[in-house]
Design an enzyme around this catalytic site. Structure first.
Site, PDB file in Angstrom:
ATOM      1  N   ALA A  60      39.869  76.601  59.826  1.00 13.14           N
ATOM      2  CA  ALA A  60      40.596  75.732  58.900  1.00 13.14           C
ATOM      3  C   ALA A  60      40.459  76.155  57.445  1.00 13.14           C
ATOM      4  O   ALA A  60      41.187  75.649  56.587  1.00 13.14           O
ATOM      5  CB  ALA A  60      40.106  74.288  59.052  1.00 13.14           C
ATOM      6  N   TYR A  61      39.535  77.049  57.125  1.00 12.19           N
ATOM      7  CA  TYR A  61      39.310  77.405  55.731  1.00 12.19           C
ATOM      8  C   TYR A  61      40.440  78.300  55.213  1.00 12.19           C
ATOM      9  O   TYR A  61      40.674  79.396  55.722  1.00 12.19           O
ATOM     10  CB  TYR A  61      37.982  78.132  55.567  1.00 12.19           C
ATOM     11  CG  TYR A  61      36.748  77.295  55.878  1.00 12.19           C
ATOM     12  CD1 TYR A  61      36.820  75.907  55.974  1.00 12.19           C
ATOM     13  CD2 TYR A  61      35.512  77.897  56.083  1.00 12.19           C
ATOM     14  CE1 TYR A  61      35.695  75.148  56.257  1.00 12.19           C
ATOM     15  CE2 TYR A  61      34.386  77.151  56.361  1.00 12.19           C
ATOM     16  CZ  TYR A  61      34.480  75.777  56.449  1.00 12.19           C
ATOM     17  OH  TYR A  61      33.356  75.042  56.733  1.00 12.19           O
TER      18      TYR A  61
END
Length: 327
Positions: A60-61
């Site tokens: 998700a980063y």
């Protein structure tokens, strides 16, 4: 650099883990303060020079670009068999059904996507980023077990959940003969110590490695109170939800930290990390670094010794907080 085993596993990790949320394409995802690849490269090089072998990222980063940076840079600078690369799964990677959570379908897609971005055949530690209330935990655990047996992950870990949830997952894994979580990544620091009630004692009893995120409380423990002097501090909306509800009591903790740091003649960040590293249950704090001196301060904390009265002084101003960081 000091090294230790991750929980009861045989995996050896440095006492500091470099958190890689800081590194990714700034225009992608919700981290406009991220450093681009050219800016990120020196941090990995210095971390390796300092002996850090443990790197933590997530799908998700920065819309997956953090994994791309981690993979490319570590392949260039490091030796894969000496490195411990961790990533996570849970948060959505696209606004569509089956593109988030911990269903078997989502996990199987996510691990392949993460490996592709990393340019690696396997990750050392594959973690569930949060608890999925919409998917039976049995489904999640069996899928993670199959990923390990397929050779795509060496170990599995968890992050930010209630102690009863981790206990339940450990029981189910033992009951079914599935791969067991070897680590927990909780929200824990001098400003948020609620995990001391149940989670940390459970991890100690069960031999679960503890790798806390935000050990410096999004930078609040690295500077005087209310001194917001970074791009991240100004734009980190999630961080603002974590440290705004107990301003007066939190300020007392930060002020006390400043007093101890001044008396010892070291940066505040070193004292905050040293306090955590003095806890026997802690394996490796996940440190963030947007300036190279952040890495130097973190390594310095490994050698900083705190007297029992200094630890008491640091902990005394704390007051109970509501549970935070699970969303």
């Amino acid at each position: 650099m000091e090294f230790t085993r991750l929980g009861k596993s045989g995996l050896k990790v440095s006492r500091l883990c470099l958190g890689c949320m800081t590194y990714g394409v700034p225009e992608r995802g919700s981290h406009p303060w991220s450093l681009n690849e050219e800016q990120s490269r020196p941090f990995f090089a210095r971390a390796l020079d300092l002996g850090i072998n443990f790197f933590d990222t997530a799908n998700a980063y920065s819309d997956g670009t953090s994994e791309e940076f981690v993979g490319r840079i570590l392949r260039e600078l490091g030796r894969r068999d000496e490195l411990v690369v961790a990533t996570k799964v849970f948060f959505p990677w696209r606004e569509a059904p089956n593109t988030d959570g911990l269903s078997r379908k989502a996990i199987m897609t996510a691990i392949d996507d993460s490996l592709r971005r990393l340019g690696m055949d396997y990750v050392d530690l594959y973690q569930i980023h949060r608890w999925d209330y919409e998917t039976p935990i049995e489904e999640t655990l069996e899928a993670l077990h199959d990923i390990v047996k397929a050779g795509k992950a060496r170990y599995i870990g968890a992050s930010s959940m209630y102690a009863w949830q981790l206990c339940h997952a450990l029981h189910l894994a033992e009951r079914h003969g599935w791969t067991r979580f070897v680590s927990m990544q909780p929200h824990y620091n001098l400003l948020y110590r609620e995990e001391e009630r149940e989670m940390l004692p459970l991890c100690e009893t069960e031999g679960i490695g503890v790798i806390p995120w935000s050990p410096l409380a999004r930078g609040h423990l690295a500077r005087p109170w209310a001194m917001e002097n970074s791009d991240r501090a100004q734009t980190d909306e999630y961080g603002k939800t974590l440290y705004q509800g107990h301003a007066e009591s939190d300020r007392k903790v930060v002020d006390r930290l400043g007093e101890v740091a001044q008396a010892k003649g070291v940066p505040r960040a070193q004292v905050a990390l040293a306090w955590m590293l003095h806890k026997p249950v802690i394996t490796a704090p996940v440190i963030g670094a947007s300036k190279l001196e952040h890495l130097e301060d973190a390594v310095g904390a490994l050698e900083l010794k705190l007297a029992p009265n200094e630890i008491v002084a640091l902990e005394k101003p704390y007051v109970p907080h509501p549970v935070l960081g699970f969303s």
